[in-house]
Motif scaffolding. Structure first.
Motif, PDB file in Angstrom:
ATOM      1  N   LEU A   1      24.418   3.416 -39.926  1.00 36.53           N
ATOM      2  CA  LEU A   1      24.828   2.375 -38.986  1.00 36.53           C
ATOM      3  C   LEU A   1      23.614   1.999 -38.147  1.00 36.53           C
ATOM      4  CD1 LEU A   1      27.514   3.572 -39.956  1.00 36.53           C
ATOM      5  CD2 LEU A   1      28.388   3.297 -37.642  1.00 36.53           C
ATOM      6  N   THR A   2      23.101   0.770 -38.331  1.00 40.10           N
ATOM      7  CA  THR A   2      21.880   0.344 -37.657  1.00 40.10           C
ATOM      8  C   THR A   2      22.206  -0.170 -36.253  1.00 40.10           C
ATOM      9  OG1 THR A   2      22.100  -1.807 -38.762  1.00 40.10           O
ATOM     10  CG2 THR A   2      20.638  -0.182 -39.766  1.00 40.10           C
TER      11      THR A   2
ATOM     12  N   ASP B   1      29.798   4.121 -28.052  1.00 40.06           N
ATOM     13  CA  ASP B   1      31.255   4.289 -28.080  1.00 40.06           C
ATOM     14  C   ASP B   1      31.835   3.726 -29.369  1.00 40.06           C
ATOM     15  OD1 ASP B   1      31.410   5.502 -25.614  1.00 40.06           O
ATOM     16  OD2 ASP B   1      31.957   3.669 -24.532  1.00 40.06           O
ATOM     17  N   LEU B   2      31.368   2.527 -29.724  1.00 37.46           N
ATOM     18  CA  LEU B   2      31.850   1.877 -30.956  1.00 37.46           C
ATOM     19  C   LEU B   2      31.541   2.735 -32.176  1.00 37.46           C
ATOM     20  CD1 LEU B   2      32.899  -0.504 -32.662  1.00 37.46           C
ATOM     21  CD2 LEU B   2      30.609  -1.533 -32.450  1.00 37.46           C
ATOM     22  N   VAL B   3      30.309   3.216 -32.244  1.00 35.99           N
ATOM     23  CA  VAL B   3      29.899   4.044 -33.390  1.00 35.99           C
ATOM     24  C   VAL B   3      30.734   5.319 -33.449  1.00 35.99           C
ATOM     25  CG1 VAL B   3      28.013   5.452 -34.283  1.00 35.99           C
ATOM     26  CG2 VAL B   3      27.577   3.103 -33.518  1.00 35.99           C
ATOM     27  N   SER B   4      31.001   5.917 -32.291  1.00 43.76           N
ATOM     28  CA  SER B   4      31.823   7.129 -32.242  1.00 43.76           C
ATOM     29  C   SER B   4      33.231   6.866 -32.759  1.00 43.76           C
ATOM     30  CB  SER B   4      31.865   7.662 -30.806  1.00 43.76           C
ATOM     31  OG  SER B   4      32.691   8.792 -30.707  1.00 43.76           O
ATOM     32  N   LEU B   5      33.782   5.719 -32.410  1.00 42.64           N
ATOM     33  CA  LEU B   5      35.120   5.372 -32.889  1.00 42.64           C
ATOM     34  C   LEU B   5      35.118   5.124 -34.399  1.00 42.64           C
ATOM     35  CD1 LEU B   5      36.362   3.053 -30.010  1.00 42.64           C
ATOM     36  CD2 LEU B   5      37.305   5.267 -30.649  1.00 42.64           C
ATOM     37  N   LEU B   6      34.075   4.462 -34.873  1.00 44.22           N
ATOM     38  CA  LEU B   6      33.982   4.236 -36.322  1.00 44.22           C
ATOM     39  C   LEU B   6      33.881   5.564 -37.068  1.00 44.22           C
ATOM     40  CD1 LEU B   6      31.588   1.145 -36.453  1.00 44.22           C
ATOM     41  CD2 LEU B   6      34.028   1.197 -37.009  1.00 44.22           C
ATOM     42  N   ALA B   7      33.237   6.537 -36.441  1.00 43.07           N
ATOM     43  CA  ALA B   7      33.128   7.860 -37.061  1.00 43.07           C
ATOM     44  C   ALA B   7      34.480   8.552 -37.149  1.00 43.07           C
ATOM     45  CB  ALA B   7      32.142   8.718 -36.282  1.00 43.07           C
ATOM     46  N   THR B   8      35.435   8.125 -36.328  1.00 44.18           N
ATOM     47  CA  THR B   8      36.800   8.661 -36.431  1.00 44.18           C
ATOM     48  C   THR B   8      37.418   8.268 -37.770  1.00 44.18           C
ATOM     49  OG1 THR B   8      37.039   8.425 -34.038  1.00 44.18           O
ATOM     50  CG2 THR B   8      39.056   8.754 -35.301  1.00 44.18           C
TER      51      THR B   8
ATOM     52  N   PRO C   1      34.104   9.812 -41.080  1.00 44.81           N
ATOM     53  CA  PRO C   1      33.418  10.970 -40.473  1.00 44.81           C
ATOM     54  C   PRO C   1      32.014  11.234 -41.004  1.00 44.81           C
ATOM     55  CG  PRO C   1      35.686  11.510 -41.067  1.00 44.81           C
ATOM     56  CD  PRO C   1      35.393  10.189 -41.685  1.00 44.81           C
ATOM     57  N   THR C   2      31.706  10.755 -42.200  1.00 41.95           N
ATOM     58  CA  THR C   2      30.396  11.072 -42.787  1.00 41.95           C
ATOM     59  C   THR C   2      29.320  10.044 -42.447  1.00 41.95           C
ATOM     60  OG1 THR C   2      30.963   9.912 -44.844  1.00 41.95           O
ATOM     61  CG2 THR C   2      31.498  12.271 -44.716  1.00 41.95           C
ATOM     62  N   CYS C   3      29.687   8.997 -41.694  1.00 44.63           N
ATOM     63  CA  CYS C   3      28.700   7.945 -41.429  1.00 44.63           C
ATOM     64  C   CYS C   3      27.571   8.468 -40.545  1.00 44.63           C
ATOM     65  CB  CYS C   3      29.361   6.723 -40.796  1.00 44.63           C
ATOM     66  SG  CYS C   3      30.002   6.983 -39.129  1.00 44.63           S
ATOM     67  N   LYS C   4      26.382   7.945 -40.775  1.00 43.78           N
ATOM     68  CA  LYS C   4      25.203   8.349 -40.023  1.00 43.78           C
ATOM     69  C   LYS C   4      24.671   7.153 -39.236  1.00 43.78           C
ATOM     70  CE  LYS C   4      23.764  12.222 -42.893  1.00 43.78           C
ATOM     71  NZ  LYS C   4      25.157  12.493 -43.170  1.00 43.78           N
TER      72      LYS C   4
END
Length: 702
Positions: free
Chosen positions: A206-207, A252-259, A262-265
């Motif tokens: 995620l850039t 915050d957005l990236v953290s929610l997307l990781a929900t 879960p494997t996204c970097k």
């Protein structure tokens, strides 16, 4: 059945435009003009949007605004109620990739030229929060300076000016709406949320530009659409922020997307290739108050809607993690653009101390009260007004006061040189108990200082009868009751003198400020003198004299004056009082209705008198830990509080004015059980539901 209103959406196959057209089609005749299908190979999503709109009865016109003959043929003979203009470049990225000037300003100028020969009642232009440039505050309203830092913001701002100028010239309504950080299902132009979501789905990093701390007000496309639809019933040229109203960081957005993934970097410090403004949240309270706009999608709910809306199943275990963490504040001042303009007007005049707006505010206030023979004086607070009232009435002995109120009431008595005598309250209106009041009268009693608490008039009739019987002065503390009525009588018009507050949490605000109102001209004269350093004339009055430096000192006084700036703001607020009061009442009753199933919760609902609900209080059972209950609400983001947690004669400061054998059982019971819930004019239905749900959950957890 569609209405007779004919609406045209230019750019109606775009991400926002097609959802707007679809929403409008439920009640209106809608035309969409867009050139997206004229491309050699239209995007599959564009074709899907065409199918959806056609199925809904929307008439599609595959037309380029720059097509002179085509536009003439389309507009000829049309009677258009509203034009929604979303055509052209839709983002910073596309502006920098192509002919941004032509695709923002050029296309608008061409459209306006064509509309000049067409009957149009209203033009709604979709601008951008980028016109503001760097946000000077965490949350900004429409009066923030327009100093864009990127090319897209410059073009959008210039186009706003163009649209408004054209609309004035042609005597039509122009409405500018400014969405921000819009996201939602099927955004193939890959705005920020769509870009990061696509990367997460594809297993790509995620850039993120910078370190991810940049805050944006992520706004779901359906919230933007609801705000745009609401402009149909607004007939004044104006501008509106349309957003959810909460700043969230990209982290915050990236953290929610990781929900969800879960494997996204994450790959930070991505170079966007163009300038980036420092942003935050847009204050959308103007749209909420004037348009009835109701933002409904916090980021957690919006992302779930997006992902499920694109056909992906989300497990219940994941959904349970998506708990919105937005705050529902206890109170907000009901301040709109008109108040900002009034302050600016005063600053332009250069007369900042007490001046012409004070006189206008006093006159308008008396007109609002609607009773002949009253006089008014603007002051810097209700506390000052109470002090002046007691001094001007020469009250030096005993004053009967409620045991349950804000300390300012008692402070005024003590500092004015009189003696407070505490009386218990009644439990219905939380005002002085008339039966206990009469029993408390002694030969030393000179006055009754009654308080109308939380927006409702106390048991005034019985108190007036007692005061008349014993020849006592009645002073009304109306700090929390401006606009309240009982049997057609407004708060502050029953006693000899009354005092009002314009603190930010009150019915209207001047920042800080108050008003003294009296039937006694002599009381007014002395109050004026005391409030003005003991002089009998103001600076503005003396400026009309040949030698303005000559003035007469009557006695030692104070500086309790309200500035011209505050008074100008008060004038505008007072004009909006009826709307402010009715809005608070309507929203308070919604919360009360939502709490009705909770048998443990006692609400203050008044059918027999007109409460303005300056505060929304509830009572919890005596066996509850009231403070613990309130903390549970706050832990859920509902910023409840307590007004008031103490019985004043039991405090160390005021206990010397109460005998040890005196008891105040009702005041003590209320002080131990009362909880104040959030209430303000821009409270949305989403926030109302949050309040109801939080109270329900807290009760269930007992």
């Amino acid at each position: 059945m569609a209405s007779s209103r004919q609406l045209v959406v230019f750019g109606g196959l775009g991400f926002i435009g097609h959802r707007l057209a679809l929403s409008l089609s439920h009640q209106h005749s809608v035309h969409v003009v867009d050139n997206a299908c004229l491309e050699a190979a239209p995007h599959s999503e564009t074709l899907r949007r065409c199918e959806i709109l056609q199925a809904a009865g929307v008439r599609l016109h595959h037309l380029d605004i720059f097509d002179n003959d085509g536009m003439d043929a389309f507009l000829r003979g049309r009677d258009i109620d509203t034009v929604f203009h979303l055509a052209g470049s839709s983002s910073i990225k596309t502006t920098y990739e192509g002919q941004g000037f032509n695709q923002v300003i050029g296309i608008t100028n061409t459209l306006l030229t064509k509309l000049a020969s067409t009957k149009v009642a209203r033009l709604v232009y979709f601008s951008s929060s980028m016109v503001y440039g760097d946000f000077r505050h965490t949350i900004i309203n429409e009066n923030h300076s327009k100093k864009p830092v990127d090319r897209y913001g410059v073009y959008k701002h210039a186009t706003e000016v163009l649209v408004n100028g054209w609309a004035r010239e042609h005597a039509i309504v122009s409405i500018i709406i400014r969405p921000t950080a819009v996201y939602g299902p099927y955004d193939f132009k890959h705005r920020l949320v769509a870009k990061l979501l696509n990367q997460a789905r594809s297993g790509l990093p995620l850039t993120v530009s910078g370190d991810g701390s940049q805050s944006l007000d992520f706004t779901h496309v359906d919230d933007v659409v609801s705000g745009a639809v609401a402009t149909l019933d607004y007939d004044t040229s104006d501008d509106f922020n349309i957003s959810f109203g909460e700043a969230r960081s990209i982290n915050d957005l990236v953290s929610l997307l990781a929900t969800f993934y879960p494997t996204c970097k994450i790959s930070k410090n991505f170079d966007t290739g163009h300038p980036s403004a420092k942003r935050g949240a847009l204050n959308s309270e103007k749209a909420i108050r004037l348009l009835g706009y109701e933002p409904a999608y916090p980021l957690e709910t919006g992302l779930l809607n997006l992902i499920e809306g694109e056909g992906q199943h989300v497990e219940p275990s994941v959904q349970r993690k998506l708990v919105p963490n937005s705050i529902v504040p206890l109170a907000k001042s009901d301040v709109l653009s008109s108040e900002f303009e009034s302050i600016n007007d005063v600053l332009q005049t250069g007369w900042l101390t007490s001046g012409p707006y004070n006189t206008q505010f006093q006159d308008a206030f008396l007109q609002h009260l609607g009773v002949e023979g009253l006089h008014a004086l603007t002051v810097n607070s209700c506390a000052s007004a109470l002090f002046l009232a007691l001094q001007a009435h020469n009250i030096t002995r005993e004053v009967l006061v409620p045991a349950f109120t804000f300390s300012a009431t008692i402070n005024a008595v003590v500092t004015a040189g009189a003696t407070p005598k505490f009386v218990d309250i009644e439990s219905r209106f939380l005002g002085l108990d008339p039966a206990k009041l009469e029993a408390a009268i002694t030969p030393n009693t000179e006055a009754i200082l009654l308080v109308h608490l939380a927006g409702v008039i106390c048991d005034i009739d019985r108190i007036l009868t007692i005061a008349k019987k014993h020849k006592l002065v009645i002073i009304e503390d109306c700090a929390q009751a401006l606009g309240a009525e009982y049997q057609g009588v407004k708060a502050g018009t029953s006693g000899v003198t009354s005092c009002f507050s314009f603190f930010p949490t009150k019915m209207i605000t001047t920042g800080e400020g108050g008003m003294l109102v009296t039937r006694d001209a002599a009381v007014l004269d002395r109050a004026k003198t005391l409030a003005n350093h003991g002089y009998n004339s103001s600076t503005m009055d003396r400026e009309q004299q040949l030698m303005p430096w000559h003035r007469k000192q009557i006695e030692a006084g104070y500086n309790f004056r309200m500035s011209n700036i505050n008074a100008a703001m008060g004038m505008v607020q007072l004009q909006r009082l009826d709307d402010i009061a009715s809005t608070r009442r309507r929203k308070a009753l919604k919360i009360i209705e939502g709490l009705r199933p909770l048998k443990d919760i006692e609400c203050f609902e008044y059918r027999e008198r007109h409460s303005v609900y300056q505060a929304l209080n509830i009572l919890v059972p005596s066996h509850y830990d009231r403070d613990g209950f309130t903390l549970k609400l706050r832990a859920q983001g509902v910023m409840a509080s307590v007004h008031y947690p103490e019985v004043l004669p039991n405090t160390s400061v005021f206990s010397r004015f109460a005998n040890s054998h005196e008891q105040f059982p009702v005041a003590e019971d209320i002080a131990n059980r009362i909880v104040t819930l959030p209430l303000f004019g821009s409270l949305t239905q989403y926030q109302i539901n949050r309040v109801i749900d939080a109270v329900t959950a807290a009760v269930a957890d007992i």
